[in-house]
Design a protein around this motif. Structure first.
Motif, PDB file in Angstrom:
ATOM      1  N   CYS A   1      35.774  38.161  43.081  1.00 22.55           N
ATOM      2  CA  CYS A   1      35.924  39.613  43.099  1.00 22.55           C
ATOM      3  C   CYS A   1      35.887  40.135  41.674  1.00 22.55           C
ATOM      4  CB  CYS A   1      37.209  40.033  43.805  1.00 22.55           C
ATOM      5  SG  CYS A   1      38.738  39.416  43.056  1.00 22.55           S
ATOM      6  N   VAL A   2      35.418  41.375  41.519  1.00 21.23           N
ATOM      7  CA  VAL A   2      35.185  41.956  40.200  1.00 21.23           C
ATOM      8  C   VAL A   2      35.844  43.322  40.136  1.00 21.23           C
ATOM      9  CG1 VAL A   2      33.436  42.671  38.527  1.00 21.23           C
ATOM     10  CG2 VAL A   2      32.953  40.794  40.107  1.00 21.23           C
ATOM     11  N   GLN A   3      36.443  43.640  39.006  1.00 18.30           N
ATOM     12  CA  GLN A   3      36.993  44.983  38.823  1.00 18.30           C
ATOM     13  C   GLN A   3      36.012  45.789  37.977  1.00 18.30           C
ATOM     14  OE1 GLN A   3      40.838  45.451  36.771  1.00 18.30           O
ATOM     15  NE2 GLN A   3      41.461  46.716  38.493  1.00 18.30           N
ATOM     16  N   THR A   4      35.706  47.017  38.424  1.00 22.40           N
ATOM     17  CA  THR A   4      34.732  47.847  37.736  1.00 22.40           C
ATOM     18  C   THR A   4      35.142  49.305  37.804  1.00 22.40           C
ATOM     19  OG1 THR A   4      32.345  48.320  37.529  1.00 22.40           O
ATOM     20  CG2 THR A   4      33.263  48.237  39.750  1.00 22.40           C
ATOM     21  N   THR A   5      34.588  50.108  36.904  1.00 23.83           N
ATOM     22  CA  THR A   5      34.839  51.542  36.906  1.00 23.83           C
ATOM     23  C   THR A   5      33.730  52.230  37.688  1.00 23.83           C
ATOM     24  OG1 THR A   5      35.895  51.420  34.735  1.00 23.83           O
ATOM     25  CG2 THR A   5      35.170  53.589  35.474  1.00 23.83           C
ATOM     26  N   VAL A   6      34.102  53.095  38.610  1.00 17.64           N
ATOM     27  CA  VAL A   6      33.124  53.809  39.431  1.00 17.64           C
ATOM     28  C   VAL A   6      32.937  55.223  38.898  1.00 17.64           C
ATOM     29  CG1 VAL A   6      33.648  52.405  41.462  1.00 17.64           C
ATOM     30  CG2 VAL A   6      34.894  54.530  41.095  1.00 17.64           C
ATOM     31  N   ASN A   7      32.050  55.977  39.521  1.00 18.70           N
ATOM     32  CA  ASN A   7      31.643  57.285  39.010  1.00 18.70           C
ATOM     33  C   ASN A   7      32.779  58.286  38.869  1.00 18.70           C
ATOM     34  OD1 ASN A   7      29.072  56.351  38.787  1.00 18.70           O
ATOM     35  ND2 ASN A   7      28.290  57.379  40.642  1.00 18.70           N
ATOM     36  N   ASP A   8      33.822  58.191  39.714  1.00 22.86           N
ATOM     37  CA  ASP A   8      34.914  59.152  39.604  1.00 22.86           C
ATOM     38  C   ASP A   8      35.928  58.763  38.525  1.00 22.86           C
ATOM     39  OD1 ASP A   8      36.365  57.077  40.686  1.00 22.86           O
ATOM     40  OD2 ASP A   8      36.972  58.135  42.500  1.00 22.86           O
ATOM     41  N   GLY A   9      35.630  57.673  37.801  1.00 20.53           N
ATOM     42  CA  GLY A   9      36.500  57.244  36.718  1.00 20.53           C
ATOM     43  C   GLY A   9      37.580  56.270  37.117  1.00 20.53           C
ATOM     44  N   SER A  10      37.772  56.022  38.392  1.00 17.76           N
ATOM     45  CA  SER A  10      38.810  55.092  38.844  1.00 17.76           C
ATOM     46  C   SER A  10      38.328  53.648  38.725  1.00 17.76           C
ATOM     47  CB  SER A  10      39.206  55.385  40.292  1.00 17.76           C
ATOM     48  OG  SER A  10      38.116  55.178  41.167  1.00 17.76           O
ATOM     49  N   ARG A  11      39.300  52.736  38.604  1.00 16.50           N
ATOM     50  CA  ARG A  11      38.996  51.314  38.546  1.00 16.50           C
ATOM     51  C   ARG A  11      39.088  50.745  39.952  1.00 16.50           C
ATOM     52  NH1 ARG A  11      36.723  48.628  34.526  1.00 16.50           N
ATOM     53  NH2 ARG A  11      38.166  46.857  34.605  1.00 16.50           N
ATOM     54  N   ARG A  12      38.068  50.075  40.396  1.00 16.54           N
ATOM     55  CA  ARG A  12      38.015  49.534  41.757  1.00 16.54           C
ATOM     56  C   ARG A  12      37.737  48.038  41.720  1.00 16.54           C
ATOM     57  NH1 ARG A  12      37.075  53.291  45.890  1.00 16.54           N
ATOM     58  NH2 ARG A  12      37.466  55.413  45.134  1.00 16.54           N
ATOM     59  N   ILE A  13      38.330  47.321  42.680  1.00 15.89           N
ATOM     60  CA  ILE A  13      38.026  45.901  42.883  1.00 15.89           C
ATOM     61  C   ILE A  13      36.888  45.823  43.901  1.00 15.89           C
ATOM     62  CG2 ILE A  13      38.902  43.672  43.653  1.00 15.89           C
ATOM     63  CD1 ILE A  13      41.707  44.697  42.879  1.00 15.89           C
ATOM     64  N   VAL A  14      35.863  45.052  43.566  1.00 13.71           N
ATOM     65  CA  VAL A  14      34.668  44.948  44.409  1.00 13.71           C
ATOM     66  C   VAL A  14      34.437  43.479  44.764  1.00 13.71           C
ATOM     67  CG1 VAL A  14      32.205  45.458  44.585  1.00 13.71           C
ATOM     68  CG2 VAL A  14      33.685  46.948  43.219  1.00 13.71           C
ATOM     69  N   TRP A  15      34.068  43.228  46.016  1.00 13.10           N
ATOM     70  CA  TRP A  15      33.699  41.874  46.421  1.00 13.10           C
ATOM     71  C   TRP A  15      32.648  41.945  47.514  1.00 13.10           C
ATOM     72  CZ3 TRP A  15      36.812  39.327  50.720  1.00 13.10           C
ATOM     73  CH2 TRP A  15      37.655  40.241  51.366  1.00 13.10           C
ATOM     74  N   LEU A  16      31.982  40.821  47.737  1.00 17.81           N
ATOM     75  CA  LEU A  16      30.817  40.787  48.624  1.00 17.81           C
ATOM     76  C   LEU A  16      30.953  39.653  49.631  1.00 17.81           C
ATOM     77  CD1 LEU A  16      27.975  42.221  48.894  1.00 17.81           C
ATOM     78  CD2 LEU A  16      27.057  40.255  47.630  1.00 17.81           C
ATOM     79  N   LEU A  17      30.594  39.945  50.891  1.00 20.55           N
ATOM     80  CA  LEU A  17      30.645  38.955  51.969  1.00 20.55           C
ATOM     81  C   LEU A  17      29.306  38.886  52.680  1.00 20.55           C
ATOM     82  CD1 LEU A  17      34.048  39.995  53.604  1.00 20.55           C
ATOM     83  CD2 LEU A  17      33.650  37.954  52.207  1.00 20.55           C
ATOM     84  N   THR A  18      29.031  37.738  53.299  1.00 13.66           N
ATOM     85  CA  THR A  18      27.874  37.658  54.185  1.00 13.66           C
ATOM     86  C   THR A  18      28.136  38.504  55.427  1.00 13.66           C
ATOM     87  OG1 THR A  18      28.785  35.655  55.187  1.00 13.66           O
ATOM     88  CG2 THR A  18      27.185  35.365  53.402  1.00 13.66           C
ATOM     89  N   TYR A  19      27.079  38.974  56.051  1.00 10.91           N
ATOM     90  CA  TYR A  19      27.195  39.856  57.223  1.00 10.91           C
ATOM     91  C   TYR A  19      27.081  39.039  58.502  1.00 10.91           C
ATOM     92  CZ  TYR A  19      26.236  43.739  60.405  1.00 10.91           C
ATOM     93  OH  TYR A  19      26.286  44.647  61.442  1.00 10.91           O
ATOM     94  N   LEU A  20      27.980  39.269  59.448  1.00 11.50           N
ATOM     95  CA  LEU A  20      27.922  38.602  60.748  1.00 11.50           C
ATOM     96  C   LEU A  20      27.291  39.530  61.774  1.00 11.50           C
ATOM     97  CD1 LEU A  20      31.402  36.843  61.122  1.00 11.50           C
ATOM     98  CD2 LEU A  20      29.260  35.888  60.271  1.00 11.50           C
ATOM     99  N   HIS A  21      26.351  39.008  62.550  1.00  8.26           N
ATOM    100  CA  HIS A  21      25.693  39.797  63.587  1.00  8.26           C
ATOM    101  C   HIS A  21      26.428  39.656  64.913  1.00  8.26           C
ATOM    102  CE1 HIS A  21      22.009  41.062  61.460  1.00  8.26           C
ATOM    103  NE2 HIS A  21      22.225  39.963  60.742  1.00  8.26           N
ATOM    104  N   GLY A  22      26.368  40.693  65.717  1.00  6.02           N
ATOM    105  CA  GLY A  22      26.975  40.680  67.042  1.00  6.02           C
ATOM    106  C   GLY A  22      27.530  42.037  67.405  1.00  6.02           C
ATOM    107  N   LYS A  23      27.761  42.229  68.672  1.00  5.05           N
ATOM    108  CA  LYS A  23      28.427  43.437  69.139  1.00  5.05           C
ATOM    109  C   LYS A  23      29.932  43.219  69.100  1.00  5.05           C
ATOM    110  CE  LYS A  23      24.998  45.376  72.332  1.00  5.05           C
ATOM    111  NZ  LYS A  23      24.765  45.846  73.731  1.00  5.05           N
ATOM    112  N   THR A  24      30.672  44.287  68.860  1.00  6.22           N
ATOM    113  CA  THR A  24      32.119  44.148  68.920  1.00  6.22           C
ATOM    114  C   THR A  24      32.541  43.962  70.370  1.00  6.22           C
ATOM    115  OG1 THR A  24      32.559  46.521  69.174  1.00  6.22           O
ATOM    116  CG2 THR A  24      32.366  45.658  66.916  1.00  6.22           C
ATOM    117  N   LEU A  25      33.691  43.352  70.552  1.00 11.89           N
ATOM    118  CA  LEU A  25      34.226  43.155  71.902  1.00 11.89           C
ATOM    119  C   LEU A  25      34.405  44.496  72.607  1.00 11.89           C
ATOM    120  CD1 LEU A  25      35.217  40.746  73.681  1.00 11.89           C
ATOM    121  CD2 LEU A  25      37.529  41.289  72.914  1.00 11.89           C
ATOM    122  N   ALA A  26      34.697  45.542  71.844  1.00  8.68           N
ATOM    123  CA  ALA A  26      34.849  46.880  72.421  1.00  8.68           C
ATOM    124  C   ALA A  26      33.538  47.400  72.985  1.00  8.68           C
ATOM    125  CB  ALA A  26      35.383  47.853  71.368  1.00  8.68           C
ATOM    126  N   GLU A  27      32.419  47.002  72.378  1.00 11.19           N
ATOM    127  CA  GLU A  27      31.100  47.472  72.823  1.00 11.19           C
ATOM    128  C   GLU A  27      30.529  46.607  73.933  1.00 11.19           C
ATOM    129  OE1 GLU A  27      29.112  49.120  68.723  1.00 11.19           O
ATOM    130  OE2 GLU A  27      29.339  46.953  68.937  1.00 11.19           O
TER     131      GLU A  27
END
Length: 473
Positions: free
Chosen positions: A95-121
């Motif tokens: 995970c990486v901490q970075t400054t975004v356009n509004d000036g706040s510091r945000r923690i950012v991280w990335l995950l692989t995407y899982l395919h499928g419908k939610t149980l609700a759907e």
């Protein structure tokens, strides 16, 4: 229960720029729903997909590092489970901490995407699919039982051991009958669960197997299968069995037979991660308490954000499920869950079985049969019965007993069965419970099931009474 301050949303174009700058990914970004953080689905030109998570400014780094550690731990302990994988940044960080356009510091991280419908759907929720969900979560519990991380030690409104927080927020629930329903399960929690919290197993749990976080896949001509779970934001160190209770609470949404749906999940979970008898005994209350927490939380959040559909997405089905759950007698639920886990319906049955075994040792005539497979003679004792014939005297006790004994001998069966909901003319006594002022009406419909055995067969009451034990008749 502290509310996080509102942060300025990250735009999709800014999310795409952050992904490119920190992770080297050129992808289009599409915003996903979320309660606090900004989440985006990324799709590269060649088709690879990811989830970019840009955390709320108030999020602590340890919270994100804990989630990354959990997912990385599961790669080695439950690699066969379809789960999101952490994608490192260009600098190799989870995970990486970075400054975004509004000036706040945000923690950012990335995950692989899982395919499928939610149980609700997805529909239908077959017993097999629900049992597979239980197995999936049982494997997850097994894989996490020895995991620890400082970030998992946190105060969380979804922690089952802290369910009593809703007492101060019941005022937000309207109308009053619903408030009383939530209060009922709060009362059960405080009397049944709270005194036993110190003795219950604890571990790091995923903690959020709701119907919008469980994914289902179903290819052409294939049976539906669990395709994974997402959102580890509620991961915490808590009551181990609450993993199961949470899944049951959300699985029963929209179900008419809530107990059958619950039992399917319980059976699958116990097959992979056996629960203790004390945990099973508290499961009914833990499920009800989780639903109560959900509806009270929705009521409170709605007072703060009346136009935010995300915070009330499960409110209506959760109330319906809670109302159905409340109609189930707790001990019956307990016996059902015990059976689903392969245990005797009640601990009292163990004493009965020992007594039967002792009786069998000294009674050669006793017979031990499983009525699900034992051959039986089914009797017709109805108005038009050919078994009884036209002679009214055949309905008298002595003659009827002799006829049934003869039928048992003829058929070679050990037990004869009298049918339920059968119109009969056998009864010559007033209805049970009839008052002195009522007309002397005799019952005509049989509202039970008769089991007839040979005279002298030992009979044993399954539960204790004023004169417990076996007797012969």
């Amino acid at each position: 229960m502290r509310e996080a301050p509102v942060a300025k949303p990250i735009t999709e174009s800014e999310a795409a720029e952050i992904a490119r700058r920190l992770f080297g990914i050129e992808a289009a970004a599409h915003a996903l729903a979320g309660e606090y953080d900004d989440n985006f689905r990324l799709r590269e030109a060649e088709g690879s997909e990811f989830v970019l998570k840009i955390m709320h400014p108030d999020r602590e780094r340890g919270f994100v590092e804990m989630q990354c550690a959990v997912l990385q731990h599961l790669v080695t302990t439950a690699g066969e489970l379809p789960l999101p994988r952490v994608v490192p940044s260009l600098r190799g960080e989870s995970c990486v901490q970075t400054t975004v356009n509004d000036g706040s510091r945000r923690i950012v991280w990335l995950l692989t995407y899982l395919h499928g419908k939610t149980l609700a759907e997805f529909q239908p929720h077959t017993p097999e699919l629900l049992e597979e969900l239980g197995r999936f979560l049982g494997k997850l519990s097994c894989a996490l039982k020895d995991f620890s991380h400082p970030g998992a030690q946190r105060e969380l409104k979804w922690d089952a051991s802290r369910a009593a927080w809703i007492r101060d927020y019941l005022q937000y629930v309207e109308p009053v009958p619903r408030r009383m329903l939530a209060q009922r399960f709060l009362g059960l929690f405080e009397t049944d669960v709270a005194p036993k919290l110190a003795s219950l197993r604890r571990s790091v749990i995923y903690g959020d197997a709701n119907d919008h976080n469980v994914l289902v896949a179903c290819g052409p001509g294939e049976a539906a299968r669990i395709a994974g779970v997402i959102d580890f934001g509620d991961t915490h160190y808590g009551i181990t069995v609450s993993e199961l209770a949470t899944a049951v609470a959300y699985t029963i949404l929209g179900k008419k037979d809530v107990l059958a749906a619950a039992a399917a999940v319980v059976a699958g979970y116990c097959a992979e991660f056996p629960v203790t008898e004390d945990e099973i005994a508290l499961l009914y209350t833990l499920v009800g308490a989780r639903l109560a927490v959900s509806v009270v939380n929705s009521a409170h959040r709605k007072s703060l954000k009346p136009d935010d559909a995300y915070v009330t997405v499960s409110e209506a089905p959760a109330w319906e499920a809670l109302e159905r759950w409340a109609k189930i007698f707790p001990r019956f639920a307990n016996y059902t869950f015990r059976a689903a886990c392969g245990l005797a319906p009640s601990t009292k049955w163990l004493a009965v079985e020992r007594h039967l075994a002792q009786s069998a040792a000294g009674a050669a005539s006793i017979f031990d049969a499983d009525l699900r497979s034992e051959p039986a003679a089914v009797l017709d004792l109805s108005v038009g019965s050919t078994f009884l014939g036209a002679d009214p005297s055949l309905s008298e006790t002595a003659q009827l007993s002799a006829a049934i004994a003869e039928e048992l001998k003829r058929s070679g069966a050990h037990v004869a069965v009298g049918r339920y909901d059968e119109a009969r003319l056998l009864y010559d006594a007033p209805q049970f419970g009839a008052s002195k002022n009522q007309t002397d009406e005799r019952r005509t419909i049989h509202l039970g099931i008769d089991l007839f055995v040979e005279p002298g067969t030992p009979l044993c009451a399954p539960l204790a009474s004023s004169q417990a034990g076996c007797r012969t008749r």
